[in-house]
Design a protein around this motif. Structure first.
Motif, mmCIF file in Angstrom:
data_model
loop_
_atom_site.group_PDB
_atom_site.id
_atom_site.type_symbol
_atom_site.label_atom_id
_atom_site.label_comp_id
_atom_site.label_asym_id
_atom_site.label_seq_id
_atom_site.Cartn_x
_atom_site.Cartn_y
_atom_site.Cartn_z
ATOM 1 N N THR A 19 0.899 -1.362 -0.228
ATOM 2 C CA THR A 19 -0.419 -0.032 -0.145
ATOM 3 C C THR A 19 1.059 1.671 -0.233
ATOM 4 N N TYR A 20 1.629 1.366 0.932
ATOM 5 C CA TYR A 20 2.789 2.689 0.628
ATOM 6 C C TYR A 20 3.407 3.214 -0.042
ATOM 7 N N TYR A 21 3.930 1.362 -1.059
ATOM 8 C CA TYR A 21 4.663 1.425 -2.289
ATOM 9 C C TYR A 21 3.794 2.094 -3.473
ATOM 10 N N ASN A 22 2.213 1.853 -3.624
ATOM 11 C CA ASN A 22 1.850 2.613 -4.589
ATOM 12 C C ASN A 22 1.409 3.840 -4.523
ATOM 13 N N LEU A 23 1.434 4.233 -2.928
ATOM 14 C CA LEU A 23 0.869 5.646 -2.178
ATOM 15 C C LEU A 23 1.797 6.407 -2.847
ATOM 16 N N ALA A 24 3.107 6.057 -2.882
ATOM 17 C CA ALA A 24 4.269 6.592 -2.604
ATOM 18 C C ALA A 24 4.158 7.821 -4.477
ATOM 19 N N GLY A 25 4.048 7.001 -5.500
ATOM 20 C CA GLY A 25 3.400 7.100 -6.527
ATOM 21 C C GLY A 25 4.758 7.388 -7.678
ATOM 22 N N PHE A 26 6.229 7.059 -7.673
ATOM 23 C CA PHE A 26 7.054 7.289 -8.190
ATOM 24 C C PHE A 26 7.323 5.955 -9.074
ATOM 25 N N ASN A 27 6.219 4.545 -8.546
ATOM 26 C CA ASN A 27 6.113 3.247 -9.446
ATOM 27 C C ASN A 27 5.310 3.272 -10.295
ATOM 28 N N GLN A 28 4.101 4.512 -10.978
ATOM 29 C CA GLN A 28 3.777 5.208 -11.887
ATOM 30 C C GLN A 28 4.153 5.492 -12.782
ATOM 31 N N MET A 29 5.233 6.048 -12.585
ATOM 32 C CA MET A 29 5.815 6.692 -13.758
ATOM 33 C C MET A 29 7.024 5.837 -14.194
ATOM 34 N N GLY A 30 7.054 4.506 -13.720
ATOM 35 C CA GLY A 30 8.140 3.564 -14.408
ATOM 36 C C GLY A 30 9.108 3.490 -13.054
ATOM 37 N N LEU A 31 9.580 4.356 -12.221
ATOM 38 C CA LEU A 31 9.944 4.321 -11.057
ATOM 39 C C LEU A 31 10.648 2.555 -11.047
ATOM 40 N N MET A 32 11.634 2.503 -10.448
ATOM 41 C CA MET A 32 11.994 1.893 -9.639
ATOM 42 C C MET A 32 12.259 2.169 -7.908
ATOM 43 N N THR A 33 12.112 1.763 -6.796
ATOM 44 C CA THR A 33 12.989 2.124 -5.452
ATOM 45 C C THR A 33 14.482 2.861 -5.706
ATOM 46 N N ASP A 34 15.291 1.919 -5.956
ATOM 47 C CA ASP A 34 16.656 3.107 -6.478
ATOM 48 C C ASP A 34 17.050 4.036 -7.560
ATOM 49 N N ASP A 35 16.047 4.077 -8.238
ATOM 50 C CA ASP A 35 15.933 4.706 -8.911
ATOM 51 C C ASP A 35 15.859 6.592 -8.081
ATOM 52 N N THR A 36 14.833 6.349 -6.867
ATOM 53 C CA THR A 36 14.186 7.276 -5.808
ATOM 54 C C THR A 36 15.350 7.742 -4.782
ATOM 55 N N LEU A 37 16.981 7.291 -4.721
ATOM 56 C CA LEU A 37 17.423 7.834 -3.443
ATOM 57 C C LEU A 37 18.351 8.817 -4.233
ATOM 58 N N ARG A 38 18.260 9.648 -2.734
ATOM 59 C CA ARG A 38 19.105 10.919 -2.102
ATOM 60 C C ARG A 38 20.231 10.832 -2.960
ATOM 61 N N LEU A 39 21.066 11.479 -3.730
ATOM 62 C CA LEU A 39 22.454 11.404 -4.621
ATOM 63 C C LEU A 39 23.309 11.832 -3.261
ATOM 64 N N THR A 40 23.511 11.430 -2.787
ATOM 65 C CA THR A 40 24.682 11.039 -1.589
ATOM 66 C C THR A 40 26.285 10.397 -2.422
ATOM 67 N N PRO A 41 27.262 11.135 -2.217
ATOM 68 C CA PRO A 41 28.217 10.723 -2.678
ATOM 69 C C PRO A 41 27.984 8.822 -2.446
ATOM 70 N N ASP A 42 28.258 8.887 -1.551
ATOM 71 C CA ASP A 42 28.039 6.515 -1.541
ATOM 72 C C ASP A 42 26.689 6.157 -2.654
ATOM 73 N N VAL A 43 26.092 6.771 -3.001
ATOM 74 C CA VAL A 43 25.699 6.515 -4.378
ATOM 75 C C VAL A 43 26.000 6.856 -5.526
ATOM 76 N N VAL A 44 26.543 7.594 -5.772
ATOM 77 C CA VAL A 44 26.701 8.560 -6.569
ATOM 78 C C VAL A 44 27.917 7.204 -7.520
ATOM 79 N N GLU A 45 28.752 6.864 -5.983
ATOM 80 C CA GLU A 45 29.721 5.903 -6.756
ATOM 81 C C GLU A 45 29.149 4.513 -6.919
ATOM 82 N N ALA A 46 27.689 4.477 -5.957
ATOM 83 C CA ALA A 46 27.808 2.839 -6.657
ATOM 84 C C ALA A 46 26.734 3.012 -7.785
#
Length: 110
Positions: A19-46
């Motif tokens: 329910t929370y996943y669907n309410l977040a709405g990013f999936n309605q644009m075809g995004l995955m959870t990891d696509d929505t992570l804030r771009l911290t230096p660790d995420v940028v390197e990953a």
């Protein structure tokens, strides 16, 4: 009796996650959870360490989502990312980066 309660609470937790996943709405644009992570230096390197095909798929999803957002539209429901299909593709790379950063900090502290 205890196993029934555990199974019941497990189903409830799963329902709440979906329910929370669907309410977040990013999936309605075809995004995955990891696509929505804030771009911290660790995420940028990953992200930098992703294999080219996974990186390109991520870039396509983000570009499409930006385009949809600018047009104030969402994908047809059959193209939404489903909870069961959302893969945490960045997690192993992010964990590796975080391990390396921790080890580097420990070495620098000596």
């Amino acid at each position: 009796m205890a196993s029934n309660v555990a199974a019941s609470s497990g189903r409830l937790l799963r329902w709440m996650q979906k329910t929370y996943y669907n309410l977040a709405g990013f999936n309605q644009m075809g995004l995955m959870t990891d696509d929505t992570l804030r771009l911290t230096p660790d995420v940028v390197e990953a992200v930098r360490r992703l294999p080219p095909d996974v990186y390109n798929q991520r870039a396509f999803r983000i570009k499409r989502a930006l385009d949809l957002s600018l047009k104030h539209r969402i994908l047809p429901q059959e193209e939404w990312t489903k909870f069961e299909e959302d893969v945490r593709y960045l997690k192993p790379y992010l964990e590796e980066v975080q391990r390396e950063m921790k080890e580097k900090a420990e070495w620098n502290a000596r």
